[in-house]
Enzyme design. Structure first.
Site, PDB file in Angstrom:
ATOM      1  N   CYS A 142       0.832  -1.214   0.000  1.00  0.00           N
ATOM      2  CA  CYS A 142       0.000   0.000   0.000  1.00  0.00           C
ATOM      3  C   CYS A 142       0.866   1.263   0.000  1.00  0.00           C
ATOM      4  CB  CYS A 142      -0.987  -0.031   1.160  1.00  0.00           C
ATOM      5  SG  CYS A 142      -2.374   1.124   0.911  1.00  0.00           S
ATOM      6  N   HIS A 235      -4.460  -4.615   0.356  1.00  0.00           N
ATOM      7  CA  HIS A 235      -4.201  -5.162   1.683  1.00  0.00           C
ATOM      8  C   HIS A 235      -4.692  -6.606   1.768  1.00  0.00           C
ATOM      9  CE1 HIS A 235      -2.657  -1.679   3.885  1.00  0.00           C
ATOM     10  NE2 HIS A 235      -3.541  -0.934   3.244  1.00  0.00           N
ATOM     11  N   GLU A 237      -3.454  -8.841   3.349  1.00  0.00           N
ATOM     12  CA  GLU A 237      -3.200  -9.353   4.692  1.00  0.00           C
ATOM     13  C   GLU A 237      -4.334  -9.035   5.670  1.00  0.00           C
ATOM     14  OE1 GLU A 237      -1.992  -5.085   5.072  1.00  0.00           O
ATOM     15  OE2 GLU A 237      -1.874  -6.626   3.505  1.00  0.00           O
TER      16      GLU A 237
END
Length: 305
Positions: A142, A235, A237
């Site tokens: 990001c 993102h 994750e």
């Protein structure tokens, strides 16, 4: 194989409860295996959440990973207890003499600032330059990806008319990319950002290749030819409730925020969110660790350069 993390790290209990294979330092000392040494430079304010999310993905592979947590010394974390930082994090200067198989540089909530106005920008530039000679493959996330694309290649971030917020469908553009080996034709990725990098600016740089993108969210994955540097704008994750926490935080603060797209059933925040990205997130990090780190990193870390 497990991820090796400090015995008392909060992520240890969380991941054990989720049935993720975790190895504490005590047990790892009895194994005669050369683990992959991964450095996590955590720039996120909610450091415990981020280290847990990334440990979850790094620990769900067949490889043994030894994770080192690092912080910038020129910025004081206001959202993570100082005792946690002192117990588990090293200042970058404390590890600068070492080499690592892989490194992850996270995002940071400083998109509204010009890069040079970020208080730790000079230190981050020094770390990004260091990564080119001390890390075999660096994975940027990001804002971390935007910062690296700007520092290494001069690509400016651009403001968006409204926040890119939700979970969006993506496609692999470069079909031979081993980073996306095994991916479906369409895969979902969470995004939460106010800025973007333009495709046209990336395509001007011959050293870079766009690997995957979204019609709505834009360019998602970019890599140098040899995979020594990977840039991810989303993102993957994120855990199931990360977008919900961000949404409720902004609503309570009175900030203008739309319901995250493709997240709640029928876009109804009163219902539990649907997780549609977990499998591909695990595959993304597994492919990075296997193909860009484990398969090509030198056995002797001192030979990285």
């Amino acid at each position: 194989m497990p991820i090796k993390i400090p015995n008392a790290l909060p992520a240890t209990k969380t991941l054990n409860d989720e049935n993720i294979f975790v190895m504490t330092e005590t047990r790892a000392m009895t194994q005669d295996i050369r683990p992959l040494h991964i450095l996590l430079l955590n720039l996120m304010p909610t450091k415990i959440d981020t280290e847990t999310q990334l440990s979850r993905l790094l620990g769900n592979t067949p490889l043994q990973v030894e994770l080192t947590l690092a912080r910038v010394s020129t910025h004081e974390s206001k959202n993570t207890p100082e005792e946690h930082m002192l117990a588990f994090y090293k200042n970058f200067d404390d590890v600068a003499h070492l080499n690592f198989d892989g490194m992850i540089i996270t995002g940071a909530p400083v998109e509204h600032l010009p890069f040079e106005a970020v208080d730790y920008w000079d230190e981050l530039c020094r770390i990004m330059d260091w990564s080119k000679t001390h890390v075999h493959s660096t994975f940027h996330i990001c804002w971390g990806a935007q910062a690296a694309l700007y520092h290494h290649f001069g690509i400016e971030k651009q403001p968006l008319p409204e926040k890119m917020f939700g979970v969006f469908p993506h496609r692999v553009e470069y079909k031979r990319s081993i980073l996306f080996r095994g991916f479906d034709d369409v895969f979902m990725v969470p995004h939460s950002r106010h800025t973007t990098v333009e495709r046209a600016d990336i395509e001007k740089v011959r050293a870079l290749r766009i690997l995957a993108s979204s019609d709505e969210a834009g360019v998602y994955a970019v890599s140098t030819e040899n995979g020594r540097q990977i840039f991810i704008t989303g993102h993957s994750e994120y855990d199931p409730l990360t977008l919900e926490r961000e949404y409720k935080r902004d609503v309570q603060a009175g900030k203008p925020i739309a319901v995250p797209k493709n997240y709640y059933p029928n876009d109804d925040p009163s219902q539990p969110p649907i997780v549609s990205w977990r499998a591909h997130a695990n595959l993304l990090y597994s492919n990075w660790l296997n193909y860009f780190v484990y398969q090509t990193t030198p056995y002797d870390l001192d030979s990285i350069g």
